[in-house]
Design an enzyme around this catalytic site. Structure first.
Site, PDB file in Angstrom:
ATOM      1  N   LYS A  93      59.412 -25.943  30.338  1.00 50.36           N
ATOM      2  CA  LYS A  93      58.266 -26.736  30.022  1.00 50.36           C
ATOM      3  C   LYS A  93      57.403 -26.545  28.894  1.00 50.36           C
ATOM      4  O   LYS A  93      56.694 -27.285  28.401  1.00 50.36           O
ATOM      5  CB  LYS A  93      57.170 -26.226  31.356  1.00 50.36           C
ATOM      6  CG  LYS A  93      57.727 -26.950  32.656  1.00 50.36           C
ATOM      7  CD  LYS A  93      56.884 -26.286  33.783  1.00 50.36           C
ATOM      8  CE  LYS A  93      57.523 -26.951  35.267  1.00 50.36           C
ATOM      9  NZ  LYS A  93      56.876 -26.377  36.294  1.00 50.36           N
ATOM     10  N   GLY A 124      64.415 -22.982  34.397  1.00 49.50           N
ATOM     11  CA  GLY A 124      63.127 -23.045  35.242  1.00 49.50           C
ATOM     12  C   GLY A 124      62.086 -23.664  34.226  1.00 49.50           C
ATOM     13  O   GLY A 124      62.268 -24.198  33.309  1.00 49.50           O
ATOM     14  N   SER A 125      60.964 -23.074  34.742  1.00 46.90           N
ATOM     15  CA  SER A 125      59.579 -23.473  34.170  1.00 46.90           C
ATOM     16  C   SER A 125      59.561 -23.147  32.629  1.00 46.90           C
ATOM     17  O   SER A 125      58.522 -23.607  31.834  1.00 46.90           O
ATOM     18  CB  SER A 125      58.495 -23.207  34.910  1.00 46.90           C
ATOM     19  OG  SER A 125      58.448 -23.807  36.093  1.00 46.90           O
ATOM     20  N   THR A 126      60.339 -22.042  32.219  1.00 45.48           N
ATOM     21  CA  THR A 126      60.175 -21.908  30.928  1.00 45.48           C
ATOM     22  C   THR A 126      60.461 -22.821  29.876  1.00 45.48           C
ATOM     23  O   THR A 126      60.029 -23.053  28.712  1.00 45.48           O
ATOM     24  CB  THR A 126      61.133 -20.535  30.271  1.00 45.48           C
ATOM     25  OG1 THR A 126      62.398 -21.039  30.813  1.00 45.48           O
ATOM     26  CG2 THR A 126      60.587 -19.345  30.952  1.00 45.48           C
TER      27      THR A 126
END
Length: 570
Positions: free
Chosen positions: A278, A274-276
């Site tokens: 990013k 997921g957004s980790t």
């Protein structure tokens, strides 16, 4: 009638002669008795000792081999025992010397009541000279069996593996079989070394390990998750000081643990994080020059890419600065960043961070990442916001360590490293300038974004939340099957450690207002882990509002001005 000579002299000579004859006979008799006793003693020694060794040879397992070999210890970085070997007794039998197998089996089972009578009797009736009855006897069991006085039963000293920390270090240390052969973890990887008597010192700090495990278990229980994992890594050496996978098991009873419990989520589990991810996306933008801290990306409308529509979880519906894209975790902004640097740059950067291969860790149980093949533009788009590539928690922890420490990638390890070890070489992946910018952004996520619940006072935590939907059996993502995580570094102005926590399939609670995101589930655990373990790791609280700290981390999260809006061309 003749007169007999009965003079004293003549009688004395006769007596001496009789005594000499008697003395000779006594010496002969004594010698015979001595020989007899010697023969009996030799036979007793043979029966009591040598025959047991012969029985051992018959089974291919000599007593000499078992008594002499002691598997070496495994200790943590401070010398705390994680695995050791202690002498125990083993019970074996020579079936040919057991007169009544059924009676002997009944008497043995009366002491060792966990054994099955039929199985013991069957063993005692076999047509061989050596059978094991039971290994790892306690001293009390040894004495009680010995008191039975059953012919054909013998004891042999051997070693048994003990794990003083039980479940706490199970997935790292691993375990052995009954014959002391390493089957998993460090026990398997260093099997030959340990077997030859050379101890192994790990980078793990068992005190920090306890804190990490306790806090992850607390979040799993509170949010009714199915499992979790956590890693703490020294960013300047690559050493892993704590690694947890839950659920776990007692390595002393590993054979009774189901396979799913022995599964090490930290190095075997492959997840879309997921957004980790990013963090990686933004790092590449800054390092490649396609974006700066002043760049603007239009996140006004969702993006249609083929049959996919990409939205933001909390849409701002306006142009966002690069820091805003990161702090607000904009999927739209992240995709537009990725399209600017392109697929080739993304593939190369992932390779530089070690995300194309198994982590080079001293564990046999490691999974390779799941990468797109072929790696198309659509993959670049989804990877930008954390989907389309599956990696292990250690992969993520190691990559973030490289980014926050100034851009140097140290080989990750579970072995304690010394300051004089100049054989370990780090490779530069990004510039110090890029690393400094990412550290400021990570701090902003905690002070102004979704990571606020990770803010451990005095320790300057910076990090990134991640909440990813997991694919179901059909391959489609399941909305309520989440993977909630938070990866962080502290103290963020001069990072020493990266802390990563992941909870598998948490469920929202009344306390969390029904949310089960990384910010609600994983971030609070990181806050407590940092606060509890910092001083164990030699890190003391600092004044967060000091001029020095403000100068290093000074970055304001402001929306673009109207003029900047007009400049947003992508």
């Amino acid at each position: 009638m003749r007169n007999q000579d009965k003079s004293p002299a003549r009688m004395s000579a006769t007596l001496v002669k009789i005594l000499e004859v008697g003395k000779g006979r006594l010496l002969i008799a004594g010698a015979l008795f001595a020989v007899a006793f010697f023969v009996v003693a030799v036979r007793l020694f043979d029966v009591a000792t040598l025959s047991r060794q012969k029985d051992g040879v018959a089974a291919g397992k000599t007593a000499e081999h078992r008594v002499r070999i002691r598997r070496a210890d495994i200790v943590d970085r401070n010398g705390v025992l994680l695995a050791t070997s202690l002498p125990v007794s083993a019970l074996f039998a020579d079936p040919k010397k057991v007169f009544d197998p059924l009676d002997a089996a009944r008497r043995i089972v009366s002491v060792l009541d966990h054994l099955e009578l039929a199985h013991v009797e069957e063993q005692l009736r076999r047509e061989i000279r050596f059978v094991w009855i039971e290994r790892n006897l306690t001293p009390a069991q040894h004495q009680r069996i010995n008191n039975l006085g059953i012919p054909g039963l013998y004891f042999q000293e051997e070693y048994r593996r003990f794990y003083p920390q039980a479940n706490l270090s199970a997935h790292v240390v691993g375990f052995t079989d009954t014959d002391m052969k390493g089957l998993r973890g460090i026990e398997k990887h260093f099997d030959a070394m340990l077997h030859s008597g050379v101890p192994v010192t790990l980078s793990i700090d068992i005190g920090v390990q306890h804190i990490l495990r306790e806090e992850i278990a607390r979040q799993i229980a509170e949010f009714n998750g199915i499992g979790g994992a956590g890693v703490i890594q020294d960013v300047d050496t690559g050493e892993i000081v704590a690694m947890v996978s839950l659920p776990d098991f007692n390595p002393a009873k590993a054979k009774n643990a189901p396979a799913e419990v022995r599964f090490n989520r930290a190095v075997q589990g492959r997840y879309e994080m997921g957004s980790t991810l990013k963090i990686l996306n933004t790092t590449l933008a800054l390092e490649s020059g396609v974006g700066t801290m002043q760049s603007i990306f239009d996140a006004t409308h969702p993006i249609r890419f083929g049959r996919f529509i990409i939205n933001d979880y909390h849409p701002k519906r306006r142009p966002l600065s690069l820091p805003e894209v990161f702090v607000y975790s904009s999927n739209i902004g992240s995709v537009k960043i990725a399209l600017k640097y392109g697929t080739a740059a993304q593939v190369a950067f992932m390779r530089d961070l070690g995300l194309h291969e198994r982590v080079p860790l001293e564990l046999p149980e490691r999974s390779s990442p799941l990468l797109p093949t072929p790696w198309r533009e659509i993959n670049t788009v989804t990877i930008a916001f954390g989907h389309g590539i599956a990696i292990t928690p250690v992969h993520l922890t190691d990559a973030v360590s490289t980014i926050v420490n100034g851009g140097m990638r140290w080989p990750v390890t579970l072995l304690k490293r010394t300051s004089v070890d100049d054989t370990i070489v780090a490779t530069r992946v990004i510039s110090e300038k890029t690393a400094a910018s990412i550290r400021r952004l990570l701090r902003l996520v905690v002070t102004n974004g979704t990571g606020s619940k990770a803010d451990a006072s005095g320790y300057l935590v910076g990090g990134k939340t991640g909440t990813a939907e997991k694919p179901g059996k059909t391959g489609r993502y399941v909305r309520r099957k989440l993977l909630s995580s938070f990866v962080s570094a502290f103290p963020i102005h001069d990072p020493r450690y990266v802390v990563m926590v992941m909870i598998d399939e948490p469920k929202g609670t009344r306390k969390s207002h029904g949310f089960a995101t990384g910010g609600w589930v994983a971030a609070p655990a990181v806050k407590r882990i940092v606060a509890r373990s910092a001083q164990l790791l030699g890190i003391h609280p600092i004044a967060e509002d000091s001029p020095e700290i403000r100068q290093i981390l000074d970055l304001k999260l402001e929306p673009p001005s109207t003029g900047q809006h007009r400049l947003a061309s992508f």
